[in-house]
Scaffold this motif. Structure first.
Motif, mmCIF file in Angstrom:
data_model
loop_
_atom_site.group_PDB
_atom_site.id
_atom_site.type_symbol
_atom_site.label_atom_id
_atom_site.label_comp_id
_atom_site.label_asym_id
_atom_site.label_seq_id
_atom_site.Cartn_x
_atom_site.Cartn_y
_atom_site.Cartn_z
ATOM 1 N N HIS A 63 0.829 -1.208 0.000
ATOM 2 C CA HIS A 63 0.000 0.000 0.000
ATOM 3 C C HIS A 63 0.863 1.257 0.000
ATOM 4 C CE1 HIS A 63 -3.673 -2.247 0.667
ATOM 5 N NE2 HIS A 63 -3.101 -2.894 1.671
ATOM 6 N N GLU A 103 1.084 5.401 0.195
ATOM 7 C CA GLU A 103 0.288 6.427 0.861
ATOM 8 C C GLU A 103 -0.590 7.137 -0.165
ATOM 9 O OE1 GLU A 103 0.847 9.955 4.170
ATOM 10 O OE2 GLU A 103 2.518 9.507 2.821
ATOM 11 N N HIS A 104 -1.874 7.247 0.145
ATOM 12 C CA HIS A 104 -2.839 7.883 -0.751
ATOM 13 C C HIS A 104 -2.884 9.378 -0.458
ATOM 14 C CE1 HIS A 104 -6.421 8.789 -2.975
ATOM 15 N NE2 HIS A 104 -6.668 7.509 -3.255
ATOM 16 N N ASN A 151 -4.996 11.630 -0.936
ATOM 17 C CA ASN A 151 -6.288 12.132 -0.454
ATOM 18 C C ASN A 151 -6.723 11.506 0.868
ATOM 19 O OD1 ASN A 151 -6.360 13.561 -2.845
ATOM 20 N ND2 ASN A 151 -7.689 12.095 -3.880
ATOM 21 N N THR A 190 -4.316 10.472 3.653
ATOM 22 C CA THR A 190 -3.072 10.235 4.397
ATOM 23 C C THR A 190 -3.339 9.719 5.808
ATOM 24 O OG1 THR A 190 -3.038 12.566 5.064
ATOM 25 C CG2 THR A 190 -1.791 11.970 3.089
ATOM 26 N N HIS A 239 -2.837 5.899 6.953
ATOM 27 C CA HIS A 239 -1.522 5.273 7.007
ATOM 28 C C HIS A 239 -0.826 5.575 8.330
ATOM 29 C CE1 HIS A 239 -1.645 4.361 2.634
ATOM 30 N NE2 HIS A 239 -2.379 5.462 2.607
ATOM 31 N N LEU A 290 -1.458 2.076 -5.590
ATOM 32 C CA LEU A 290 -2.743 2.637 -5.191
ATOM 33 C C LEU A 290 -3.866 1.847 -5.863
ATOM 34 C CD1 LEU A 290 -1.894 6.453 -5.456
ATOM 35 C CD2 LEU A 290 -2.121 5.098 -3.362
ATOM 36 N N SER A 291 -5.058 1.951 -5.294
ATOM 37 C CA SER A 291 -6.262 1.275 -5.812
ATOM 38 C C SER A 291 -6.166 -0.239 -5.743
ATOM 39 C CB SER A 291 -6.561 1.694 -7.264
ATOM 40 O OG SER A 291 -6.722 3.076 -7.384
ATOM 41 N N GLU A 322 -5.737 -0.562 -11.348
ATOM 42 C CA GLU A 322 -4.807 -0.223 -10.283
ATOM 43 C C GLU A 322 -3.689 0.666 -10.818
ATOM 44 O OE1 GLU A 322 -5.326 -4.314 -7.654
ATOM 45 O OE2 GLU A 322 -3.996 -4.341 -9.404
#
Length: 402
Positions: free
Chosen positions: A283, A285-286, A288, A290, A293, A371-372, A378
């Motif tokens: 994974h 870090e996204h 939108n 954060t 995490h 991500l995704s 993905e």
């Protein structure tokens, strides 16, 4: 980009194995020994001088991914449309399968002249699972889309009346053959693409875990013949549903291959001083989200391979295997990051703990940040995939570190 072609071709585990075979056939150091079992494959490069001190350098990955599988009796007639009812495989994000062009592919078992044969196939037909219009679901943007997997995921197949899905599958068989069974699933028909301002990202279905399969197969194809160690690439099926199958990491496939290929090696002793890389996606870090995490262990896209650790042992990494991994990265100049799941969220797992506990081999869990994860589409970074190829190449190119 050859990797994109591999992604586009690997639409089921059976197709993934075909793609892996094609990569391995390009071996630059002679023919590899290969075993197959139900969408799984193990490849071995034997050493020049096998001896009592021979060890195993093993890379592990899995060929399957979350999907919608066509049920044995899928035909449902509704509103003048013939639809196909699927069964959930693994844990896909349901909403990502809506309003997509979907293909279907798999393997067929059939009888001909008293023998059972199989055929891996891919249809050129497309199906679709359309969403309900916003006019009929007024709160969807405020309340979120809720998908019932039993009633909301039937795929629209044809307006023709009276035709059955098995009739279409029979058209894939030789004349006179009898269809006995099938394993067929839907897949995202959109091709893999590069994205981002500098084409630094990869957008595709099935990156989890085809990225790992590609990295391992390519590194094995380019690996030199080792002096005394055995190089092993193991690609398991059924990781997404627990691995406890004949072709999964919980079966006897890998151990039986090692016993066959190295009959003069004391297997348990050799494995205890060997090393396995369990390679599965990680994974990132996204931007939108954060807050989802652990702040000191949040990998970033494009900044290196991820070392995955977990105190509940959902990953096989431990202080001993981690040290070997870090030394390998240092010697090969491979960047890496570390991932730890938040304490208030459950942690997924990989084939690593299963193989490590069964074989007694030190194992480290690593992966490319993405991500995704488990969406039908993905995203990962080109640089991280190149680093993963470099890591596996380093494993196969260097003697085991004590």
């Amino acid at each position: 980009m050859e990797f994109l072609d591999f992604l586009d071709g690997s639409v089921t585990p059976y197709h993934t194995v075909e793609g892996i075979r094609a990569l391995l056939s390009q071996s630059k150091a002679g023919k590899l020994k290969i075993w197959e079992r139900g969408g799984a494959l193990v490849a071995v490069r034997e050493p020049q001088e096998a001896c009592a001190d021979s060890k195993f350098r093993i890379a592990l990955a899995h060929t399957d991914f979350p999907a919608l599988k066509v049920t044995p009796n899928p035909d449902v007639r509704s509103a003048g449309i013939q639809t196909l009812h699927p069964e959930i495989y693994g844990s896909p994000i349901y909403t990502s399968w809506l309003d997509r062009d979907l293909g279907y592919a798999g393997i067929l078992a059939y009888g001909v002249r008293g023998k059972i044969e199989t055929k891996v196939f891919r249809s050129d037909k497309l199906v679709r699972i359309p969403q309900l219009a916003v006019h009929l679901n007024r709160g969807v943007n405020q309340d979120g889309l809720k998908v019932n997997p039993q009633t909301d995921l039937n795929a629209l197949w044809t307006s023709r009346e009276g035709v059955r899905f098995v009739d279409a599958l029979k058209g894939e068989l030789p004349e006179g053959a009898e269809l006995l069974d099938f394993d067929v699933q839907f897949f995202d028909a959109q091709p893999a693409r590069l994205g981002g301002l500098d084409n630094e990202w990869i957008y595709s279905g099935r990156l989890d875990n085809l990225s790992s399969c590609h990295a391992v197969a390519l590194a094995m194809a380019n690996a030199p013949v080792p002096r005394k160690d055995y190089l092993v690439a193991a690609f398991f099926n059924n990781e997404e549903v627990g691995s406890e199958t004949r072709e999964g990491a919980g079966g006897n496939f890998l151990r039986s291959v090692l016993e066959e290929v190295a009959p003069d090696v004391s297997l348990n002793r050799a494995l205890a001083s060997s090393l396995a890389l369990s390679i599965d996606m990680a994974h990132a870090e996204h931007p939108n989200f954060t807050q989802k995490h652990e702040q000191n262990h949040a990998p970033i896209l494009g900044e290196g391979i991820v070392l995955k650790t977990n105190s509940q042992k959902r990953y096989a990494s431990d202080v001993f295997s981690n040290a070997r991994f870090k030394m390998l990265c240092k010697e090969a100049e491979i960047p890496y990051q570390t991932f730890v799941m938040r304490n208030d969220m459950p942690c997924g797992s990989t084939v690593g703990p299963t193989v490590s506990s069964a074989l007694g081999i030190p194992t480290v869990d690593v992966g490319e940040p993405m991500l995704s994860m488990h969406s039908i589409r993905e995203m990962t970074a080109v640089k991280d995939h190149e680093s993963m190829i470099g890591l596996v190449s380093a494993l196969y190119g260097r003697e085991i570190l004590a």
